[in-house]
Write an enzyme that holds these catalytic residues in place. Sequence first.
Site, PDB file in Angstrom:
ATOM      1  N   TYR A  61     -10.099  -1.062  -2.616  1.00 60.99           N
ATOM      2  CA  TYR A  61      -9.147  -0.733  -1.543  1.00 60.99           C
ATOM      3  C   TYR A  61      -9.778   0.273  -0.566  1.00 60.99           C
ATOM      4  O   TYR A  61      -9.767   0.058   0.651  1.00 60.99           O
ATOM      5  CB  TYR A  61      -7.848  -0.169  -2.140  1.00 60.99           C
ATOM      6  CG  TYR A  61      -6.811   0.160  -1.085  1.00 60.99           C
ATOM      7  CD1 TYR A  61      -6.081  -0.854  -0.470  1.00 60.99           C
ATOM      8  CD2 TYR A  61      -6.569   1.472  -0.683  1.00 60.99           C
ATOM      9  CE1 TYR A  61      -5.137  -0.565   0.521  1.00 60.99           C
ATOM     10  CE2 TYR A  61      -5.637   1.776   0.298  1.00 60.99           C
ATOM     11  CZ  TYR A  61      -4.919   0.756   0.893  1.00 60.99           C
ATOM     12  OH  TYR A  61      -3.996   1.046   1.882  1.00 60.99           O
ATOM     13  N   SER A  74      -6.247   3.300   6.652  1.00 61.68           N
ATOM     14  CA  SER A  74      -5.671   4.254   5.690  1.00 61.68           C
ATOM     15  C   SER A  74      -6.571   5.476   5.585  1.00 61.68           C
ATOM     16  O   SER A  74      -7.794   5.375   5.759  1.00 61.68           O
ATOM     17  CB  SER A  74      -5.581   3.584   4.322  1.00 61.68           C
ATOM     18  OG  SER A  74      -5.236   4.532   3.337  1.00 61.68           O
TER      19      SER A  74
HETATM   20  N1  LIG Z   1       2.076   2.349   1.787  1.00 63.38           N
HETATM   21  C1  LIG Z   1       1.115   3.235   1.952  1.00 63.38           C
HETATM   22  O1  LIG Z   1       1.138   4.337   1.371  1.00 63.38           O
HETATM   23  C2  LIG Z   1      -0.034   2.937   2.889  1.00 63.38           C
HETATM   24  C3  LIG Z   1      -0.890   3.996   3.228  1.00 63.38           C
HETATM   25  C4  LIG Z   1      -1.958   3.756   4.087  1.00 63.38           C
HETATM   26  C5  LIG Z   1      -2.155   2.498   4.602  1.00 63.38           C
HETATM   27  N2  LIG Z   1      -1.316   1.481   4.258  1.00 63.38           N
HETATM   28  C6  LIG Z   1      -1.582   0.161   4.817  1.00 63.38           C
HETATM   29  O2  LIG Z   1      -0.462  -0.258   5.540  1.00 63.38           O
HETATM   30  C7  LIG Z   1      -0.410  -1.678   5.574  1.00 63.38           C
HETATM   31  C8  LIG Z   1       0.971  -2.151   5.184  1.00 63.38           C
HETATM   32  O3  LIG Z   1       1.210  -1.767   3.840  1.00 63.38           O
HETATM   33  P1  LIG Z   1       2.674  -1.506   3.251  1.00 63.38           P
HETATM   34  O4  LIG Z   1       2.618  -0.213   2.523  1.00 63.38           O
HETATM   35  O5  LIG Z   1       3.707  -1.725   4.274  1.00 63.38           O
HETATM   36  O6  LIG Z   1       2.694  -2.631   2.124  1.00 63.38           O
HETATM   37  P2  LIG Z   1       3.716  -3.805   1.789  1.00 63.38           P
HETATM   38  O7  LIG Z   1       5.139  -3.362   1.944  1.00 63.38           O
HETATM   39  O8  LIG Z   1       3.273  -4.350   0.492  1.00 63.38           O
HETATM   40  O9  LIG Z   1       3.432  -4.864   2.953  1.00 63.38           O
HETATM   41  C9  LIG Z   1       2.248  -5.586   3.023  1.00 63.38           C
HETATM   42  C10 LIG Z   1       2.422  -6.665   4.049  1.00 63.38           C
HETATM   43  O10 LIG Z   1       1.190  -7.390   4.158  1.00 63.38           O
HETATM   44  C11 LIG Z   1       1.493  -8.771   4.080  1.00 63.38           C
HETATM   45  N3  LIG Z   1       0.393  -9.530   3.531  1.00 63.38           N
HETATM   46  C12 LIG Z   1      -0.277  -9.331   2.375  1.00 63.38           C
HETATM   47  N4  LIG Z   1      -1.192 -10.290   2.191  1.00 63.38           N
HETATM   48  C13 LIG Z   1      -1.106 -11.122   3.274  1.00 63.38           C
HETATM   49  C14 LIG Z   1      -1.783 -12.303   3.664  1.00 63.38           C
HETATM   50  N5  LIG Z   1      -2.746 -12.841   2.913  1.00 63.38           N
HETATM   51  N6  LIG Z   1      -1.409 -12.887   4.829  1.00 63.38           N
HETATM   52  C15 LIG Z   1      -0.433 -12.366   5.592  1.00 63.38           C
HETATM   53  N7  LIG Z   1       0.239 -11.232   5.274  1.00 63.38           N
HETATM   54  C16 LIG Z   1      -0.084 -10.634   4.123  1.00 63.38           C
HETATM   55  C17 LIG Z   1       2.729  -8.865   3.194  1.00 63.38           C
HETATM   56  O11 LIG Z   1       3.433 -10.054   3.487  1.00 63.38           O
HETATM   57  P3  LIG Z   1       3.476 -11.385   2.607  1.00 63.38           P
HETATM   58  O12 LIG Z   1       3.356 -10.978   1.180  1.00 63.38           O
HETATM   59  O13 LIG Z   1       4.819 -11.963   2.968  1.00 63.38           O
HETATM   60  O14 LIG Z   1       2.360 -12.219   3.078  1.00 63.38           O
HETATM   61  C18 LIG Z   1       3.509  -7.659   3.682  1.00 63.38           C
HETATM   62  O15 LIG Z   1       4.248  -7.982   4.820  1.00 63.38           O
HETATM   63  C19 LIG Z   1      -1.521  -2.158   4.628  1.00 63.38           C
HETATM   64  O16 LIG Z   1      -2.661  -2.525   5.362  1.00 63.38           O
HETATM   65  C20 LIG Z   1      -1.802  -0.934   3.799  1.00 63.38           C
HETATM   66  O17 LIG Z   1      -3.108  -0.933   3.269  1.00 63.38           O
HETATM   67  C21 LIG Z   1      -0.261   1.673   3.415  1.00 63.38           C
END
Ligand SMILES: NC(=O)c1ccc[n+]([C@@H]2O[C@H](COP(=O)([O-])OP(=O)(O)OC[C@H]3O[C@@H](n4cnc5c(N)ncnc54)[C@H](OP(=O)(O)O)[C@@H]3O)[C@@H](O)[C@H]2O)c1
Length: 270
Positions: A156, A143
Amino acid sequence: MARSLTGKVALVTGASSGIGWELGRQLAAEGCKVALVARRVEQLAELAAVIARAGGSAEAVPADVGDRAQVEAAFAATKAKFGPVDLVIANAGIGRATLRDPVNMTDVEETFRINLMGTVYALSAALPEMLARKSGHLVAVSSLAGYTGLPSESAYCASKAAVNVYLDGLRRHLRGTGVLVTTLCPGFVKTPMTEKNEHPMPQVMTAEYAARRMIRAIRAGKKVYNFPWLLTRLVKLSGWAPDAVVNWMMGDYDALAQKSIAERRNEPGS
Ligand SMILES: NC(=O)c1ccc[n+]([C@@H]2O[C@H](COP(=O)([O-])OP(=O)(O)OC[C@H]3O[C@@H](n4cnc5c(N)ncnc54)[C@H](OP(=O)(O)O)[C@@H]3O)[C@@H](O)[C@H]2O)c1
């Protein structure tokens, strides 16, 4: 030159929602055989069905990425189904506020366990086979938050900074082995992780668009891919900005952090 992903075996963690869902869907549309890893089985099965209906190939492989044995089992299951993994995208992550007093230590520990160790476990599980085959691609979704520390986001931001530095070291360590390493650093993406954010999210992207840019960067073999560029500049500049300016931009962060944690505690199943 951009590489083709057709026919590759890809494993995506965090595929049950948001960015990971889109990465899984789009990789399958490009002709990858995709292992979909996360904890929620129903969502993974739903995505596998979406992919199958579109003519693609995917398998739901439930696992908690914070548990090394489960991650290794997920790789073994993927190999049994599709063959050795060519592309790993360690995308699973959580975004939990860090409170000031008292510090919500369990959330801090979970953040490092999932965001950092979950990434290390997934990339390490793929590595021996990739080194033996002298090919493969290790990718982490980090990120732009990894480039600075934001109030109420200390854990985070620190977890993502650790991912960035770990991958820098890994990439240099693997130079000449045939195994590529890519760090993806997106700005704000509209997903379940950010849907309750009350602070401004400049240049927010859809997950569909963010995943498309990520896959393009993977095909191009980028080392580190920060996007969108304007927010990247702003985040990097914030390292020199007075703390008061950064705090002002974040709004009443402590109240918002307390609220988001209280809401999560009231959610069913938590
Ligand atoms: N959204 C943003 O603005 C943003 C910006 C920069 C970076 N990111 C990064 O992008 C990535 C995806 O985020 P997102 O925004 O798509 O969030 P999200 O929709 O909340 O998805 C998070 C995913 O991670 C999985 N997860 C969480 N804990 C887990 C565990 N212990 N074991 C296996 N899977 C796990 C969740 O699945 P389950 O709950 O089913 O396990 C879900 O599929 C993250 O690393 C986040 O930090 C996001």
